[in-house]
Enzyme design. Sequence first.
Site, PDB file in Angstrom:
ATOM      1  N   ASP A  45     -75.212 -67.302  25.606  1.00 27.18           N
ATOM      2  CA  ASP A  45     -74.024 -66.993  25.239  1.00 27.18           C
ATOM      3  C   ASP A  45     -72.909 -67.293  26.012  1.00 27.18           C
ATOM      4  OD1 ASP A  45     -74.027 -64.309  25.705  1.00 27.18           O
ATOM      5  OD2 ASP A  45     -74.680 -63.300  24.129  1.00 27.18           O
ATOM      6  N   SER A  46     -72.609 -66.977  27.325  1.00 30.04           N
ATOM      7  CA  SER A  46     -71.951 -67.202  28.284  1.00 30.04           C
ATOM      8  C   SER A  46     -70.881 -67.736  27.593  1.00 30.04           C
ATOM      9  CB  SER A  46     -72.309 -66.600  29.513  1.00 30.04           C
ATOM     10  OG  SER A  46     -73.328 -67.297  30.159  1.00 30.04           O
ATOM     11  N   LYS A 112     -83.472 -64.027  24.079  1.00 34.72           N
ATOM     12  CA  LYS A 112     -82.975 -63.217  24.863  1.00 34.72           C
ATOM     13  C   LYS A 112     -82.119 -62.177  23.921  1.00 34.72           C
ATOM     14  CE  LYS A 112     -80.316 -63.320  28.620  1.00 34.72           C
ATOM     15  NZ  LYS A 112     -78.770 -62.397  27.940  1.00 34.72           N
ATOM     16  N   GLU A 114     -79.870 -58.153  23.237  1.00 37.11           N
ATOM     17  CA  GLU A 114     -79.182 -57.014  23.840  1.00 37.11           C
ATOM     18  C   GLU A 114     -79.534 -55.958  23.562  1.00 37.11           C
ATOM     19  OE1 GLU A 114     -75.251 -57.979  24.561  1.00 37.11           O
ATOM     20  OE2 GLU A 114     -75.743 -60.046  25.811  1.00 37.11           O
ATOM     21  N   GLU A 181     -78.497 -55.032  33.869  1.00 37.43           N
ATOM     22  CA  GLU A 181     -76.923 -55.864  34.548  1.00 37.43           C
ATOM     23  C   GLU A 181     -76.376 -54.912  34.976  1.00 37.43           C
ATOM     24  OE1 GLU A 181     -74.685 -59.428  31.590  1.00 37.43           O
ATOM     25  OE2 GLU A 181     -72.957 -59.189  32.801  1.00 37.43           O
TER      26      GLU A 181
HETATM   27  O1  KIV Z   1     -74.951 -65.421  28.862  1.00 39.43           O
HETATM   28  C1  KIV Z   1     -75.488 -65.121  29.634  1.00 39.43           C
HETATM   29  O2  KIV Z   1     -75.420 -65.507  30.326  1.00 39.43           O
HETATM   30  C2  KIV Z   1     -76.376 -63.747  30.501  1.00 39.43           C
HETATM   31  C3  KIV Z   1     -76.651 -63.158  32.155  1.00 39.43           C
HETATM   32  C4  KIV Z   1     -75.521 -63.037  32.585  1.00 39.43           C
HETATM   33  C5  KIV Z   1     -77.670 -62.821  32.199  1.00 39.43           C
HETATM   34  O3  KIV Z   1     -76.900 -63.258  29.437  1.00 39.43           O
HETATM   35 NA    NA Z   2     -75.731 -63.394  27.309  1.00 41.17          NA
END
Ligand code: KIV
Ligand code: NA
Length: 263
Positions: A45-46, A112, A114, A181
């Site tokens: 989600d970055s 993934k 969090e 992280e």
């Molecule tokens: O969204 C992302 O890029 C991430 C990574 C930094 C692990 O979750």
């Molecule tokens: Na992320």
Amino acid sequence: TKAVTIPTLGALRASGEKISMLTCYDASFASLMDRCGVEVLLIGDSLGMVCNGHPSTLPVTVAELAYHTAAVARGSKSAMIVADLPFGAYGTAETAFHNAVQLIQAGAHMVKLEGGAWLADTVRFLTERSVPVCAHLGLTPQSVHQLGGYKVQGKSIESAEQLKADALALQAAGASIVVLEAIPTQLGKEVTELLAIPTIGIGAGPDCSGQVLVMHDLLGVFPGRKARFVRNFMEGQGSIDDAVSAYVRAVKDGSFPAPEHCF
Ligand code: KIV
Ligand code: NA
């Protein structure tokens, strides 16, 4: 080359070979990273920050992640594809499953999410329904407002113990891998030794089972503030292929992360 699967990642961990993971958001980069030997591609989600210019990951939607996941899946041949469940997409186990299905049907092999032990029931709900899960502990950017900024986590004895308990709970619930992280190197090492599943670090020290970076950071094109754990792999390289290959080599030979990238 052979497809990277969950057993492949377990075998890499068992043999001591480090796992290389990068974020990826489109088909061309997926193809490039795949041929450079990156084992895991993360549609993070970055993308809200590096592709769309938002100040945080919070505005990203499931539909946006599914769109980019489909593009990455079309471009890659053998890498494992992991897609983020975005902010607000896993408030209950049922909504998590509904949204995970969108990402899996778009081409992800794993999702993934969090958070710690509070997600164990959700992780079990997903894995029982054949959705593989990557956990994400430490600095969890979707919690930026609650954390009060992007800060190193797990520095106190209590928070370090909590993180270890969270990791064990998520592993017991069926998580296949754990991203760690922005935590102290010592804690990254301890969690990696405590778990049977691979850990993938970003600012979590050199002792994790593998490493992940945001591709825009690796290429030095993100205009924002550069985190301590970032290294620009374009330096000294003549092409993006060479930079990505240098990243894979540096992860494998243990030269990345170096002490200056760690907490
Ligand atoms: O969204 C992302 O890029 C991430 C990574 C930094 C692990 O979750
Ligand atoms: Na992320």
